[in-house]
Design an enzyme around this catalytic site. Structure first.
Site, PDB file in Angstrom:
ATOM      1  N   GLU B 174     -68.352  97.091  15.599  1.00  0.00           N
ATOM      2  CA  GLU B 174     -68.096  96.311  14.387  1.00  0.00           C
ATOM      3  C   GLU B 174     -68.799  94.958  14.402  1.00  0.00           C
ATOM      4  O   GLU B 174     -68.280  93.961  13.906  1.00  0.00           O
ATOM      5  CB  GLU B 174     -66.581  96.174  14.191  1.00  0.00           C
ATOM      6  CG  GLU B 174     -65.921  97.543  14.055  1.00  0.00           C
ATOM      7  CD  GLU B 174     -64.466  97.506  13.608  1.00  0.00           C
ATOM      8  OE1 GLU B 174     -63.853  96.431  13.644  1.00  0.00           O
ATOM      9  OE2 GLU B 174     -63.969  98.574  13.210  1.00  0.00           O
ATOM     10  N   HIS B 413     -53.528 108.003   9.464  1.00  0.00           N
ATOM     11  CA  HIS B 413     -53.034 108.158  10.832  1.00  0.00           C
ATOM     12  C   HIS B 413     -53.595 107.039  11.694  1.00  0.00           C
ATOM     13  O   HIS B 413     -54.557 107.235  12.427  1.00  0.00           O
ATOM     14  CB  HIS B 413     -53.469 109.511  11.416  1.00  0.00           C
ATOM     15  CG  HIS B 413     -52.654 110.669  10.938  1.00  0.00           C
ATOM     16  ND1 HIS B 413     -52.860 111.956  11.378  1.00  0.00           N
ATOM     17  CD2 HIS B 413     -51.630 110.747  10.050  1.00  0.00           C
ATOM     18  CE1 HIS B 413     -51.993 112.783  10.782  1.00  0.00           C
ATOM     19  NE2 HIS B 413     -51.239 112.078   9.972  1.00  0.00           N
ATOM     20  N   GLU B 501     -66.012 105.330  10.430  1.00  0.00           N
ATOM     21  CA  GLU B 501     -66.330 103.927  10.274  1.00  0.00           C
ATOM     22  C   GLU B 501     -67.287 103.576  11.418  1.00  0.00           C
ATOM     23  O   GLU B 501     -68.488 103.704  11.246  1.00  0.00           O
ATOM     24  CB  GLU B 501     -65.049 103.085  10.328  1.00  0.00           C
ATOM     25  CG  GLU B 501     -65.287 101.628   9.975  1.00  0.00           C
ATOM     26  CD  GLU B 501     -64.028 100.783  10.227  1.00  0.00           C
ATOM     27  OE1 GLU B 501     -63.783  99.882   9.418  1.00  0.00           O
ATOM     28  OE2 GLU B 501     -63.330 101.008  11.229  1.00  0.00           O
ATOM     29  N   GLU B 507     -64.587  95.559   4.925  1.00  0.00           N
ATOM     30  CA  GLU B 507     -63.339  94.826   5.146  1.00  0.00           C
ATOM     31  C   GLU B 507     -63.537  93.489   5.833  1.00  0.00           C
ATOM     32  O   GLU B 507     -62.749  92.567   5.637  1.00  0.00           O
ATOM     33  CB  GLU B 507     -62.371  95.680   5.967  1.00  0.00           C
ATOM     34  CG  GLU B 507     -62.832  95.917   7.404  1.00  0.00           C
ATOM     35  CD  GLU B 507     -62.008  96.976   8.130  1.00  0.00           C
ATOM     36  OE1 GLU B 507     -61.527  97.905   7.462  1.00  0.00           O
ATOM     37  OE2 GLU B 507     -61.863  96.874   9.360  1.00  0.00           O
TER      38      GLU B 507
END
Lengths: 704, 704
Positions: B174, B413, B501, B507
């Site tokens: 990320e 989940h 992802e 985000e």
């Protein structure tokens, strides 16, 4: 106890200082002027330093700074304050290589500030190197804690120097050394050797400190740290293109939050030792000088120790650590055990008697306490209580007997890596020792660390090792730590910290590819710079084939004479005679040197040395006219001419020379030695012939 | 379902083969001859390869091999066997960027043997790159398992190429991308950014794959892997002096025992993509071709999906994941929560109604199940059971309602990194989904991994992710995995693996420094090479100041028009319209593009691209004459001339152009857009003006 003679001159002067539009530059020379530090704050507010040695750069411009979780402390700085000081003191260590140590440096402090806070960088410039550290002062009025993510101290080398290095292992210092140019440092060569049970090398371009280097012009350098307290160990990342090392802090379970420290914290000292030759590196006391003075008021109970013990016989497979009978040095490597417990009352008495007979003042007993059936490789928190003896070990009786015979037991505290397991019991374990009047432990950290997620060299464990030292000091207990972080001179502050392993000790020769003959010629220049090594030399039964399945692939990579020389070349106030009494009985003539050699010294002379090749060292025993000399070589045979000019003029000494026989060879004929006596004085020159993998030991006692 | 046309020619030929005293050399050209692989076994038995592209080396001689715990598989080899094959097949993916994919390569296999065992290296040489893998065959007659300590595959670059890279994080992908020469790859730049809660970068000279590079002559390269099964993820160590990357396997709790694999194991494919230009990298299907064909017999239930959901409102701080009311995207970053649970029955119904009204076929609901009060940063094994809804969430009723309205719920989940916690409940959780007739999950792995000691990218977790995919396939469940290992083309084998992802998604703009405007122009060339990205574009309320404390430092670094273009430029069969229904209501004219755009394609054309600068992509909707075009730029405004020659000749299309207004700017005026319609055909040229940080989206529908 300490006679101090010191002069402090505060110089708020402008020596070498000149500020200009592009930034700020300040120089600080060492007392003799040989070494000059250049500090610079660039126009972008980036701090850096350079070091000149004898008028030429030896450390190229290198950035300084840290990363906190709250922001960067490496740029955007403005200068708040700078000051210079000179300091000159002589102090007397409780024990050591010399009786008195001069601590003479010029200091430069620069206080910087950026949006993350203030940092004060302190440089101490000695004639044999420099140290610097960071004071993390926080923002104005800030209290509480700071989270340190990384340090960015650089050490930019001026060429592709030859380096002696170990890989950047977070759990172990038990590797052999590799000799290579800086640009070829690559930890992948260590993939071949899997005999270190607990190891972790996540970055093949990282190496440990101390690292030693030699330039093409013969200047010798070493990088290490001093006074590692409440901080992770520093490793070095290597950029092979620029030959720049950059600090890397070993993580703990908090991963990238590598250190949590209070506002105002001073980091450990970052150290560069600089010497025109190899012996100068070994003579440096800079790392000790950067540590705090002794914090122990009464040091009368701290005694340099020469010891034997129940230990090597487990490595040989003759006996076992555990009562159940499976824990030999071999079972750790996969073979089956022998079912013979080593630490019995009778066997311990035998060692005590042997120690008493031959003048040793300590007996190590491993495997005396319950838990060994459960320890190896299980990563289990609760293994040992450090108090309950096996049923065949008379704890109180043996303690008393060992004291009576003048060879008190050194109590073994193996934690199997469970630091929390140790801390649960340490107070009661130390109380027990006090009640038995025993004052020395050998601790051990074999295995993966508990708390899980921690590594041997992260902040949590550094604090653990230091807590143990402090607790031990309070209970008058001397510490010999095995598998801890490598030392950083803390034995000045806690002289009960006699020695540590944190190296590839002699034991590796019992069950792995072992230590090559060059190993001990590198150790003093690397690991040894931080503090004494409990290397456990003195193995006479070098091939020990009677204990191993045939054909025996193992041996100590040495001659017998070299084993003797190690007592001088590898400094420690704690020296084991590692072999079994019955093996010494076969060579009592050679054993005499181990009996005679001192473990504390008034003076030390490194007479000749080349890293990885040979070392010749002479030392004068503390409070005695006796000198001892050791000479070792690597895998090549050599002749060493040794001038005895260190002896007092006009006095005759009897030199007893323990040397390799002409046909000795570490592999083919390791136990061939001869002993001769000659009378010598300060004008004499001895020629010592060292066999391949060999050495020579000389005791020099005044005639009469 | 799949029409295959393949030709297999076994060539035990001597094409390019010549053995001589110093070793063995074998070449294998790609079908067109553009790429030529040179395999060499040196006189020392060291295997290496070189790659030529259009007659010049593009990968310099690079060593091959591995280290097993039992010995080295990288030298001392002799050649046992070699063979060549050609393969040509076309296959039809269940979903994808194109309707049919040609898998055309020439293969070279070399079987080698040394004292550690046999290894078979398979090379597949395509016209757009190569793949190779190792078969670990063991010693003759060996069974059981092999312990892999490291892989030594090298990728030696021919110059200091410009690289787009992420640091060698063992836990996260990320990060933003850094553009630098290979020699300047240094993960320390990532110390500044601490918004990734679970990250670990132990080696600053390591980087992740996929890594993209451009040579000075404009050749584009990428290194990645394909078919990551039962092995750790591969990272790359960088030697800045030699510009050589070397494989590094991510460890797990067993540390240096990085992979335990059965004898006979085939490693994942190591992949080098090679293209004369940037668009060619994006067009490559080599990684898919190196994966196994689809293992799911009935794929009728697998449906590319365009969805909305209860998610962005938590990131904005409007609502919370947990019923207790503390778990907003902000509380994860330290601010206090709002006490408003997002996944209520009423709110979910609102989203289902919105989805149904606008033609979406999925509704994600996060925070529907108990456990969220307990999840963040606690490193706790038992957090969620994936079955128990909060009391304000009508699990059965909402499932039924979503099915009736054609927008079935995507079940969230989140594991909070507890893989063992997930596996305890996964069978019952999947059974529950089957009973509700729901067929899609979004999984999540936020936090440190449990089993403790594991990292996101180690072998244990790779096997976990793949177990979940297989279990899901058996239960007819599609998977969108968040925070897993980055993909390696496994969606060919398991087309229920719609997207993941494993990237810095949209985000991050809600609560961190966010993603710079260039981010989405790099993603397809790096992370996107491994598989579809659930990036969650479509945020119209770009500065969301009504949700944040004033002054609001956060925003999406985009224009509104660019958000539309991302549905085309960022390929995925799973695309979210991430913003809140009320924000779309304010821009229904622009929202029309999101409603219209397809998520499955017959054809794709990368019309223009420069990594880090701009991308222009056109795609033809699956089974439809409609084309969609997206153009995005970085922080610089650009005009893009786009030839529509991909349209069928002689047919008129209505182009609806959604573009930045003349005064649009990602920072100053991000929501200024305009929409215009023009009639076009295959000879038309559109000029799209992209604002700074902007983009343009075009739907091309046949007139009448």
């Amino acid at each position: 106890m300490k006679l101090r003679n010191f002069v402090v001159l505060m110089l708020f002067s402008s020596i070498g200082e000149f500020a200009f539009a592009q930034g700020f530059v300040q120089t600080q020379a060492s007392p003799s002027g040989k070494i000059v530090l250049h500090f610079q704050l660039s126009a972008q507010g980036i701090p850096s330093y350079r070091i000149d040695f004898l008028g030429k750069p030896i450390i190229a411009p290198s950035k300084l700074g840290l990363f906190l979780e709250s922001g960067q402390l490496n740029q955007g700085f403005k200068l708040i304050q700078n000051s210079s000081t000179t300091f000159d003191e002589s102090w007397q260590p409780v024990w050591g290589e010399v009786a008195s140590i001069r601590n003479h440096y010029n200091e430069l402090k620069v206080k910087l500030e950026n949006t993350t806070g203030q940092v004060e960088i302190t440089f101490r410039v000695f004639d044999d190197g420099i140290g610097f550290r960071y004071g993390l002062l926080g923002k104005a009025g800030q209290t509480g804690e700071l989270s340190v993510m990384e340090e960015q101290s650089e050490f930019a080398m001026t060429g592709d120097h030859t380096a002696w290095w170990q890989p950047g292992d977070w759990d172990s210092n038990e590797h052999t050394y590799t000799t290579s140019p800086i640009s070829k440092i690559d930890g992948r060569v260590y993939l071949k050797e899997t005999s270190i049970s607990t190891q972790f090398i996540p970055d093949y371009r990282a190496c440990q400190t101390p690292i030693a280097m030699r330039t093409t012009t013969g200047v010798h350098l070493a990088i290490h740290e001093a006074a590692l307290v409440n901080f992770p160990a520093m490793q070095l990342n290597v950029n092979p293109a620029t030959r720049t090392f950059t600090a890397f802090l070993v993580p703990g379970a908090a991963l990238w939050r590598k250190a949590i420290v209070p506002v105002g914290f001073q980091t450990p000292w970052r150290v560069v030792l600089i010497s025109p030759d190899a012996p100068g590196l070994l003579a440096s006391k800079l790392i000790l000088n950067l540590n705090e003075p002794c914090k122990i008021a009464d040091v009368s109970w701290i005694k340099p120790t020469k010891y034997v013990g129940i230990w090597w016989e487990m490595h040989l497979g003759k006996s076992t650590w555990d009562y159940g009978g499976t824990q030999t040095g071999q079972s750790a490597q996969g073979s089956t055990g022998h079912g013979r417990h080593g630490a019995t009352t009778a066997n311990t008495q035998k060692y005590i008697d042997f120690a008493a007979e031959h003048g040793f003042n300590g007996v190590l007993v491993e495997g005396w306490n319950t838990g060994w059936e459960d320890w190896f490789g299980k990563w289990k928190e609760d293994v040992f209580d450090f108090q309950t003896p096996y049923p065949d070990y008379d704890l109180k009786g043996l303690a008393k007997y060992s004291l009576e015979r003048g060879a008190p037991i050194i109590v073994h505290h193996e934690t199997s890596g469970s630091a929390t397991g140790y801390e649960k019991h340490i107070d009661k374990a130390f109380d027990l020792m006090q009640s038995l009047d025993l004052h020395a432990i050998k601790s051990g950290y074999v295995g993966r660390i508990i708390p899980k997620g921690e590594w041997h060299d992260g902040q949590w464990m550094i604090n653990h090792y230091n807590r143990v030292l402090e607790k031990a000091a309070a209970k008058k207990i001397m510490v010999d730590a095995h598998e801890p972080v490598r030392p950083t001179g803390l034995h000045r502050t806690y002289p009960n910290f006699l020695a540590s392993e944190a190296t590839r000790g002699n034991e590796f020769n019992a069950w792995s590819v072992g230590n090559p003959p060059e190993h001990e010629t590198i150790l003093p220049f690397t690991r040894g710079l931080g503090g004494p090594i409990d290397y456990t030399p003195g193995v006479f039964n070098i091939k020990f084939s009677e204990y191993k399945p045939s054909p025996n692939e193992y041996q100590v990579h040495t001659t017998l004479a070299k084993q003797l020389a190690l007592y001088v070349t590898l400094y420690s106030p704690l020296q084991m005679a590692a072999d079994l009494p019955e093996h010494y009985q076969k060579h009592l003539d050679a054993f005499q040197f181990i009996k005679d050699v001192a473990v504390d010294w008034d003076d030390t002379r490194i007479l000749a040395a080349a890293i990885g090749d040979f070392i010749v060292t002479a030392r004068k025993a503390k409070g005695s006219p006796n000198w001892f000399l050791g000479a070792i070589t690597d895998e090549l045979a050599r002749a060493q001419s040794v001038k005895l000019s260190f002896l007092p003029a006009g006095k005759t000494f009897v030199a007893t020379i323990y040397e390799d026989a002409p046909d000795a060879h570490w592999k083919n004929n390791p136990t061939a030695y001869r002993i001769r006596k000659v009378e010598v004085n300060s004008t004499s020159v001895l020629t010592l012939k060292l066999a391949a993998g060999g050495g020579a030991a000389v005791s020099l006692l005044p005639k009469e």
